[in-house]
Design a protein around this motif. Structure first.
Motif, PDB file in Angstrom:
ATOM      1  N   HIS A  82      52.047  63.724  30.298  1.00  0.00           N
ATOM      2  CA  HIS A  82      52.110  64.888  31.195  1.00  0.00           C
ATOM      3  C   HIS A  82      50.965  65.871  30.946  1.00  0.00           C
ATOM      4  N   LYS A  84      47.523  67.115  31.325  1.00  0.00           N
ATOM      5  CA  LYS A  84      46.409  66.807  32.223  1.00  0.00           C
ATOM      6  C   LYS A  84      45.451  67.976  32.350  1.00  0.00           C
ATOM      7  N   TRP A 114      49.835  59.065  34.958  1.00  0.00           N
ATOM      8  CA  TRP A 114      50.810  60.012  35.507  1.00  0.00           C
ATOM      9  C   TRP A 114      51.889  60.263  34.447  1.00  0.00           C
ATOM     10  N   LYS A 121      52.427  59.228  40.670  1.00  0.00           N
ATOM     11  CA  LYS A 121      51.873  60.495  41.178  1.00  0.00           C
ATOM     12  C   LYS A 121      50.345  60.490  41.026  1.00  0.00           C
ATOM     13  N   CYS A 123      47.296  61.931  39.815  1.00  0.00           N
ATOM     14  CA  CYS A 123      46.871  62.965  38.852  1.00  0.00           C
ATOM     15  C   CYS A 123      45.386  62.792  38.541  1.00  0.00           C
ATOM     16  N   GLY A 126      43.593  65.829  37.145  1.00  0.00           N
ATOM     17  CA  GLY A 126      44.062  66.106  35.787  1.00  0.00           C
ATOM     18  C   GLY A 126      43.523  65.092  34.787  1.00  0.00           C
ATOM     19  N   ASN A 127      43.430  63.863  35.198  1.00  0.00           N
ATOM     20  CA  ASN A 127      42.888  62.843  34.287  1.00  0.00           C
ATOM     21  C   ASN A 127      41.423  63.120  33.961  1.00  0.00           C
TER      22      ASN A 127
END
Ligand code: A2P
Length: 276
Positions: A82, A84, A114, A121, A123, A126-127
């Motif tokens: 979670h 990110k 994700w 999802k 992401c 964020g990654n």
């Protein structure tokens, strides 16, 4: 030949022992401490953990108490799925180092593209942020290699397009029945090394009749066929066991599976984890 001494080389030159000891689903505390201590005692020098397994403390303690020099051990941990953002990723890494009682890891991975409670999802942004933190950690020499886990080509492609360092590793579920062809082909093309978690299909492959028959023919156990299969594919299997005799068995895989038998194993299809 002692398979635990054999190594692969990552794209950045880092060497990793071909067989790792997986600690997913080993309980924090005594269970992990005893399992990792036994693995080290029996020659394993590649230990795979993750923040999410909650057992980093016990892994770190077992490594420390083993008396084995830290740089003789290849240690992997993973950033929780979670996380990110850049800052949180850096902070989480410090916590992992503290828990592991070390000042570097050999491999640091983004655990999943994700959060585990939101599988699928998107992401990507964020990654990229988390990856920039991984790159900083790598440049500081506090992770000898960096990578991802459970990434498909789509997520890898985005990461590679927007960041500097191509991941050195993608750790995926890879075992007989689950060929992950697209991901493997993509990673091969980009020189991203594949680590194989759950090489026994979390144990479900061991009851498969084809594998059992083949094991009998080779005079080995079904687990050894499964682990050898991953090695024949050029991946690094990470078998997990809390039983010392199985840890030993899982490393005794210095034999070759013939091409025609690899084809028989390749023909087994489906995710054994769902066979129940
Ligand atoms: P245990 O820890 O009780 O030994 P995977 O590595 O694919 O996740 O599989 C792990 C599962 O397979 C665990 O349940 C583990 O049980 C079991 N296992 C590991 N090695 C062996 C082996 N050599 N023979 C039978 N079961 C094994």
């Amino acid at each position: 030949m002692n398979m635990l001494k054999q190594t692969y080389r990552l794209s950045n030159g880092t060497e990793l022992p071909k067989i790792g000891f997986g600690t997913w689903q080993i309980k924090p505390g005594d269970e992990t401490y005893h399992a990792v201590s036994a693995a080290l005692k029996n020659g394993y020098r590649h230990i795979d953990t993750a923040e999410a397994y909650r057992n980093e403390e016990s892994v770190g303690q077992a490594i420390k108490d083993s008396g084995i020099p830290r740089d003789d051990i290849f240690l992997t941990t993973k950033l929780e799925s979670h996380i990110k953002t850049y800052d949180e990723a850096l902070e989480a890494f410090e916590k992992s180092l503290d828990a592991l009682k070390t000042d570097y890891v050999d491999l640091f991975l983004i655990h999943a593209p994700w959060p585990w409670n939101e599988i699928g999802k998107d992401c990507k942004v964020g990654n990229r942020e988390a990856w920039k933190a991984m790159e900083k950690i790598y440049e500081e020499g506090r992770a000898k290699a960096i990578g991802v886990s459970n990434f498909k080509p789509d997520d890898l492609e985005d990461l590679i397009r927007h960041t500097t360092i191509v991941p050195h590793v993608n750790q995926i579920a890879y075992f007989i029945g689950l060929d992950q062809k697209e991901t493997i082909d993509y990673c091969l093309a980009k020189d991203i090394f594949i680590e194989a978690y759950s090489p026994l299909g979390i144990g479900y492959l061991l009851g498969n009749e084809t594998i059992k028959d083949m094991a009998k023919r080779y005079g080995v156990s079904p687990a050894q066929i499964c682990i050898r299969y991953d090695l024949e594919k050029g991946t690094a299997p990470l078998p997990k066991s809390v039983h010392e005799h199985r840890m030993i068995e899982n490393a005794q895989v210095d034999f070759k599976i013939k091409d025609e038998d690899m084809r028989i194993l390749d023909a087994i299809k489906g995710d054994p984890r769902k066979w129940g």
